[in-house]
Design a protein around this motif. Structure first.
Motif, PDB file in Angstrom:
ATOM      1  N   ILE A  40       0.838  -1.208   0.000  1.00 39.30           N
ATOM      2  CA  ILE A  40       0.000   0.000   0.000  1.00 39.30           C
ATOM      3  C   ILE A  40       0.871   1.255   0.000  1.00 39.30           C
ATOM      4  O   ILE A  40       0.613   2.209  -0.747  1.00 39.30           O
ATOM      5  CB  ILE A  40      -0.948  -0.006   1.209  1.00 39.30           C
ATOM      6  N   ALA A  61      -8.583  -7.702   0.171  1.00 37.63           N
ATOM      7  CA  ALA A  61      -9.393  -6.477   0.140  1.00 37.63           C
ATOM      8  C   ALA A  61      -8.496  -5.245   0.157  1.00 37.63           C
ATOM      9  O   ALA A  61      -8.753  -4.262  -0.550  1.00 37.63           O
ATOM     10  CB  ALA A  61     -10.365  -6.460   1.316  1.00 37.63           C
ATOM     11  N   TRP A  62      -7.439  -5.298   0.955  1.00 35.67           N
ATOM     12  CA  TRP A  62      -6.488  -4.179   0.976  1.00 35.67           C
ATOM     13  C   TRP A  62      -5.772  -4.032  -0.364  1.00 35.67           C
ATOM     14  O   TRP A  62      -5.464  -2.917  -0.797  1.00 35.67           O
ATOM     15  CB  TRP A  62      -5.477  -4.368   2.107  1.00 35.67           C
ATOM     16  N   GLU A 117      -8.090  -2.224  -2.544  1.00 37.97           N
ATOM     17  CA  GLU A 117      -8.080  -0.808  -2.167  1.00 37.97           C
ATOM     18  C   GLU A 117      -6.853  -0.113  -2.748  1.00 37.97           C
ATOM     19  O   GLU A 117      -6.945   1.011  -3.259  1.00 37.97           O
ATOM     20  CB  GLU A 117      -8.086  -0.672  -0.639  1.00 37.97           C
ATOM     21  N   ASP A 130     -13.276  -0.912  -5.944  1.00 42.90           N
ATOM     22  CA  ASP A 130     -14.318  -0.861  -4.921  1.00 42.90           C
ATOM     23  C   ASP A 130     -14.352  -2.142  -4.087  1.00 42.90           C
ATOM     24  O   ASP A 130     -14.373  -3.244  -4.632  1.00 42.90           O
ATOM     25  CB  ASP A 130     -15.675  -0.641  -5.606  1.00 42.90           C
ATOM     26  N   THR A 131     -14.363  -1.987  -2.764  1.00 38.14           N
ATOM     27  CA  THR A 131     -14.478  -3.138  -1.871  1.00 38.14           C
ATOM     28  C   THR A 131     -15.728  -3.055  -0.991  1.00 38.14           C
ATOM     29  O   THR A 131     -15.873  -3.836  -0.053  1.00 38.14           O
ATOM     30  CB  THR A 131     -13.243  -3.233  -0.949  1.00 38.14           C
ATOM     31  N   GLY A 151     -17.923  -6.113  -2.979  1.00 33.78           N
ATOM     32  CA  GLY A 151     -16.530  -5.986  -2.585  1.00 33.78           C
ATOM     33  C   GLY A 151     -15.998  -7.249  -1.936  1.00 33.78           C
ATOM     34  O   GLY A 151     -14.851  -7.655  -2.175  1.00 33.78           O
TER      35      GLY A 151
END
Length: 212
Positions: free
Chosen positions: A63, A122-123, A126, A131-132, A137
């Protein structure tokens, strides 16, 4: 220094590479890291806790290294994110590969790891700007678990410098997921290329590795 390359986590993977999952002890990790066992205990409860810490560190590294990009297709952004996740595993490759190979003999560990992969994926969505939110999502994240495991299985065998086999496997997995997403109506105009497949649309994952 890589966010995943703390003394404790690096020592954990070295011990695992040498002794296998069943041979990992907190005393061995502390000794390998050159620290007191009591100091290790202040931060970690068990080898499972080290696995979770590594997973969080990998998430954060990917991230943190993501440059926002609203112009590239979602699929390309996701490919980049997942390949950088692979890059984050490279320093500890021997230990991660050993863990993957030990999982068939550790079914309880595999069952413990699998549900922890979905939040990490999910991260990754992101990070890729996908879209989560809501049930859609969640399905995207679960679909991405299968994509990620396909890439990991290729990476396990890929000893090339450029990781070309891993990239090719990831590309194919994203293609399959995209086709399934479209077939089942779970794709919108941006996330159709985002490997967002409904749960169960792809073959069941093998050897789940939440730590990575």
């Amino acid at each position: 220094m890589s966010a995943t390359n703390t003394a404790e986590l690096s020592a954990f993977w070295r011990v695992l590479a040498e002794k296998g999952w069943h041979g990992v002890t907190m005393r061995a990790v502390a000794s390998e890291a050159g620290m007191a066992l009591s100091d290790l205990r202040r931060h970690y409860v068990s080898p499972f806790d080290l696995l979770l810490a590594h997973g969080r560190a990998v998430d954060a590294e990917v991230i943190g290294g993501t440059i926002p990009d609203d112009t590239s297709p979602a699929r390309d952004r996701l490919f980049d994110v997942l390949m950088r996740r692979i890059d984050a595993l490279q320093p500890d490759r021997a230990g991660v590969v050993r863990l993957m190979r030990d999982l068939p003999t550790s079914p309880l560990l595999a069952l413990w790891l699998l549900p922890r992969l979905t939040p990490s994926m999910a991260w990754m969505l992101e990070a890729a700007g996908i879209d989560t939110a809501g049930p859609g999502g969640l399905l995207r994240a679960k679909g991405l678990v299968t994509v990620w495991l396909a890439a990991l299985r290729a990476w396990e065998k890929d000893e090339s410098q450029d990781l070309s086999a891993t990239m090719a496997a990831l590309d194919r997995a994203l293609d399959r997921a995209e086709r399934m997403a479209k077939m089942f109506g779970f794709a919108d105009r941006d996330s159709a290329a985002a490997a967002a497949s409904p749960a169960g649309a792809l073959p069941p994952p093998e050897a789940p590795t939440a730590a990575v």
